[in-house]
Design a protein around this motif. Structure first.
Motif, PDB file in Angstrom:
ATOM      1  N   PRO A  56       0.834  -1.203   0.000  1.00  0.00           N
ATOM      2  CA  PRO A  56       0.000   0.000   0.000  1.00  0.00           C
ATOM      3  C   PRO A  56       0.872   1.258   0.000  1.00  0.00           C
ATOM      4  N   ASN A  57       0.356   2.330  -0.594  1.00  0.00           N
ATOM      5  CA  ASN A  57       1.068   3.604  -0.489  1.00  0.00           C
ATOM      6  C   ASN A  57       0.866   4.162   0.921  1.00  0.00           C
ATOM      7  N   ASN A  58       1.576   5.230   1.253  1.00  0.00           N
ATOM      8  CA  ASN A  58       1.610   5.679   2.651  1.00  0.00           C
ATOM      9  C   ASN A  58       0.271   6.162   3.181  1.00  0.00           C
ATOM     10  N   ASP A  59      -0.596   6.692   2.306  1.00  0.00           N
ATOM     11  CA  ASP A  59      -1.890   7.112   2.833  1.00  0.00           C
ATOM     12  C   ASP A  59      -2.950   6.031   2.625  1.00  0.00           C
ATOM     13  N   ALA A  60      -2.504   4.853   2.269  1.00  0.00           N
ATOM     14  CA  ALA A  60      -3.377   3.681   2.167  1.00  0.00           C
ATOM     15  C   ALA A  60      -4.548   3.905   1.221  1.00  0.00           C
ATOM     16  N   SER A  61      -4.320   4.649   0.128  1.00  0.00           N
ATOM     17  CA  SER A  61      -5.408   4.840  -0.817  1.00  0.00           C
ATOM     18  C   SER A  61      -5.377   3.788  -1.916  1.00  0.00           C
ATOM     19  N   THR A  95       4.261   1.475   2.258  1.00  0.00           N
ATOM     20  CA  THR A  95       4.274   1.050   3.656  1.00  0.00           C
ATOM     21  C   THR A  95       4.239  -0.469   3.735  1.00  0.00           C
ATOM     22  N   THR A  96       5.004  -1.014   4.674  1.00  0.00           N
ATOM     23  CA  THR A  96       4.944  -2.448   4.922  1.00  0.00           C
ATOM     24  C   THR A  96       3.837  -2.686   5.949  1.00  0.00           C
ATOM     25  N   VAL A  97       2.741  -3.319   5.523  1.00  0.00           N
ATOM     26  CA  VAL A  97       1.627  -3.517   6.475  1.00  0.00           C
ATOM     27  C   VAL A  97       1.721  -4.810   7.252  1.00  0.00           C
ATOM     28  N   GLY A 132      -6.502  -0.888   7.204  1.00  0.00           N
ATOM     29  CA  GLY A 132      -5.327  -1.710   7.484  1.00  0.00           C
ATOM     30  C   GLY A 132      -5.565  -3.157   7.073  1.00  0.00           C
ATOM     31  N   MET A 135      -5.897  -3.530   3.194  1.00  0.00           N
ATOM     32  CA  MET A 135      -4.608  -3.428   2.505  1.00  0.00           C
ATOM     33  C   MET A 135      -3.759  -4.680   2.740  1.00  0.00           C
TER      34      MET A 135
ATOM     35  N   ALA B 264      -7.774   2.511  10.895  1.00  0.00           N
ATOM     36  CA  ALA B 264      -6.390   2.403  11.373  1.00  0.00           C
ATOM     37  C   ALA B 264      -5.509   1.928  10.237  1.00  0.00           C
ATOM     38  N   PHE B 265      -4.267   2.367  10.284  1.00  0.00           N
ATOM     39  CA  PHE B 265      -3.287   1.911   9.297  1.00  0.00           C
ATOM     40  C   PHE B 265      -1.902   1.956   9.928  1.00  0.00           C
ATOM     41  N   THR B 266      -1.004   1.132   9.414  1.00  0.00           N
ATOM     42  CA  THR B 266       0.351   1.061   9.944  1.00  0.00           C
ATOM     43  C   THR B 266       1.052   2.403   9.844  1.00  0.00           C
ATOM     44  N   ASN B 267       0.794   3.133   8.766  1.00  0.00           N
ATOM     45  CA  ASN B 267       1.446   4.416   8.553  1.00  0.00           C
ATOM     46  C   ASN B 267       0.524   5.525   9.047  1.00  0.00           C
ATOM     47  N   GLU B 269       0.346   8.499   8.378  1.00  0.00           N
ATOM     48  CA  GLU B 269      -0.033   9.478   7.360  1.00  0.00           C
ATOM     49  C   GLU B 269      -1.468   9.280   6.883  1.00  0.00           C
ATOM     50  N   ALA B 270      -1.920   8.024   6.869  1.00  0.00           N
ATOM     51  CA  ALA B 270      -3.239   7.721   6.310  1.00  0.00           C
ATOM     52  C   ALA B 270      -4.303   8.511   7.058  1.00  0.00           C
ATOM     53  N   ARG B 302     -10.849  14.428   4.753  1.00  0.00           N
ATOM     54  CA  ARG B 302     -10.641  13.992   3.379  1.00  0.00           C
ATOM     55  C   ARG B 302     -11.655  12.886   3.035  1.00  0.00           C
ATOM     56  N   ARG B 304     -12.629   9.686   1.532  1.00  0.00           N
ATOM     57  CA  ARG B 304     -12.076   8.435   1.003  1.00  0.00           C
ATOM     58  C   ARG B 304     -13.124   7.667   0.207  1.00  0.00           C
TER      59      ARG B 304
END
Lengths: 183, 364
Positions: A56-61, A95-97, A132, A135, B264-267, B269-270, B302, B304
């Motif tokens: 996944p990209n960093n903003d998880a889109s 990102t590594t999830v 999360g 992804m 929730a997300f690992t990064n 930034e999300a 934002r 989504r």
């Protein structure tokens, strides 16, 4: 004679410093043997395969494909692909999830369905959230369905089917490629 | 030959020795070490105070107190020549006066404490001082940070949203809706950088939404009213999720299932707000879109968008169902929104408005 000895000694001293310096900075990289995954492009051996692994990209889109060269070393290409996914990405935009302690216990293929077995850390260490979870599942399913013969992926934890990894997504059935995450 | 080898050995030993000394010189003179941490809230007359005590191994601590001009809600305390010891990097505080505290090593030997206050620091009185070791009470030498709730005014323990802000929603009357606060009990759900728990936020928002819907004449069933597991504390995931679905199935008058979650997300930034559905019929996507529109409009988060997903509670629902991922609890900014009672109210109202619009446009 004496001069050469001194010269050799000095060279060695320099060498020792250089080696210890290297060790200090490269420890993290060398500590991560990723089961046959290598980014070396200059040694195409017979059992080296280029595969696409999704992160996944960093903003998880969305999920983005990263090309990786994997060495099979006797493992199946499916297993190698999963190991490459678990090894994570160095791309700063991705990102590594998959949780750090997660391990692949095995990948078996029956017909068009791949069954991939993970240890419990995969569930326990996942941070949760629909995105999360989506992804994580998407990166596994899309990486395996990159092989044209694989159409569906069943995720199991320590040999058992699970209804859900983190309380949202239904993982009791095999999942088909999640194209919607690639847009 | 032997002579050379011998010499080489000595040189290598010397080199290793130098290396070791280099390491040794990094370590500075005796430093302070954090040995204990605790905080408490107390009342001084009608004023609320938060008292944070950081126990240290040695006395004579040098420290600097400052604020952060870019972040008006932060109090910074730099503890000179101090090691963190076992103290956690992120510590949740009382959430009324201060939300959380972070501990970072700085300038190699110093420790930087950051306390995020609720609202601007300027609206809080605060004092920072050290207290000598007390042998009687066995308290160590410690740094004390005290922050008042306000200037003279006591903090509202539960700011009740103003009722006049509730608006008339005239299409929900007579309808039966199931609200499902995500997670709960043994399952905390996801948690944020300052340790806000998803299960607490989803419950607050759902209770508020239930209140608004009922005030407008709807019948609301909830899968849980308190911090509990819906099935029971030792349930499997399937039992737990099915128990939530069953709340809707048991009652034939139920017309809609709305599950409230935090993403929730690992990064970290999300960010953003999103709504999920499973396409049993076109109504699922419609319901999701109506709620999503209102969430984006009222929170300014934002967009989504709406996403079709194989979520257990959605797939197994027999009525139009949707799962609202209000905001990312793993994103520090959105976490502070989710922790804020007014934001929770805004989100609850947005969900209700979406439900109202759905009934207005589909059933008339």
């Amino acid at each position: 004679m004496k001069i050469t000895k001194i010269l050799i000694s000095m060279l060695l001293l320099v060498a020792v410093f250089m080696i210890s310096g290297c060790n200090n900075t490269d420890v993290t990289k060398q500590d991560k043997p990723s089961a046959g995954v290598t980014t070396n492009t200059d040694k195409p051996a017979d059992d080296t395969l280029e595969i696409k692994v999704y992160f996944p990209n960093n903003d998880a889109s969305k999920l983005v494909a990263e090309k990786k060269k994997v060495k099979l070393k006797g493992a199946t290409k499916y297993r190698a692909a999963m190991d490459a996914l678990l090894a994570g990405t160095d791309d700063r935009k991705l990102t590594t999830v998959i949780p750090k302690d997660a391990k692949v216990l095995g990948v078996t293929v029956t017909g068009d369905t791949a069954k991939v077995d993970f240890n419990k850390a995969m569930v326990d260490k996942l941070s949760g959230g629909s995105t999360g979870e989506e992804m994580l599942v998407g990166s596994i399913v899309n990486t395996l369905t990159e092989f044209p013969e694989i159409k569906k992926v069943q995720i199991v934890i320590e040999g058992r089917k699970v209804e859900t990894l983190k309380g949202h997504m239904d993982t009791s059935q095999p999942i088909t490629r999640m194209e919607e995450l690639l847009k | 030959m032997k002579g050379i080898l011998c010499r080489l050995f000595i040189v290598v030993c010397c080199a290793i020795g130098f290396w070791g000394m280099n390491f040794g010189s990094c370590q500075a003179a005796p430093s302070h070490k954090v040995e204990s941490f605790h905080y408490k809230s107390y009342k001084d007359g009608d004023r609320d105070w938060l008292k944070i005590e950081i126990g240290l191994s040695r006395d004579n601590l040098e420290y600097e107190v400052s604020d952060n001009p870019d972040k008006p809600n932060q109090l910074l305390v730099l503890m000179k020549n101090t090691k963190p010891g076992e103290i956690k990097k992120n510590i949740g505080l009382d959430r009324k006066i201060a939300r959380y505290m972070t501990v970072r090593e700085k300038n190699k030997n110093d420790l930087q404490i950051m306390i995020a206050t609720d609202g601007d620091l300027a609206t809080h009185e605060y004092k920072v001082y050290t207290v000598e070791k007390d042998k009687k009470t066995r308290k160590p030498y410690r740094l004390v940070i005290e922050i008042a709730g306000d200037e003279g005014k006591p903090v509202d323990t539960k700011p009740v949203p103003d009722i006049p802000e509730d608006e008339l929603m005239d299409s929900v009357a007579g309808h039966t809706i199931v609200l499902d606060p995500g997670h709960g009990g043994t399952d905390n759900g996801a948690s944020g950088p300052s340790l806000l728990r998803e299960k607490d936020v989803t419950l607050s928002i759902s209770l508020e939404a239930a209140r608004i819907l009922r005030e407008n004449g709807a019948r609301v069933l909830m899968t849980r009213f308190t911090d509990v597991d819906v099935f029971g504390p030792v349930a499997t995931d399937k039992q737990e999720l099915q128990a939530r679905v069953d709340v809707a199935r048991r009652d034939p008058s139920v017309e809609m299932f709305v599950s409230v979650h935090c993403n929730a997300f690992t990064n970290s930034e999300a960010n953003g707000t999103g709504t999920y559905f499973y396409p049993h019929s076109s109504r699922d996507a419609m319901l999701a879109q109506y709620i999503q529109n209102e969430m984006v409009h009222s929170t300014g988060l934002r967009d989504r968008g709406i996403t079709s997903a194989r979520f257990y509670v959605l797939r197994n629902s027999r009525v139009p169902a949707t799962l609202v991922e209000t905001a990312f609890i793993t994103n520090p900014y959105e976490e502070s929104m989710l922790a804020n009672v007014r934001c929770q109210y805004t989100m609850a109202k947005a969900i209700c408005r979406g439900i109202n619009n759905y009934f207005r446009d589909t059933l008339r």
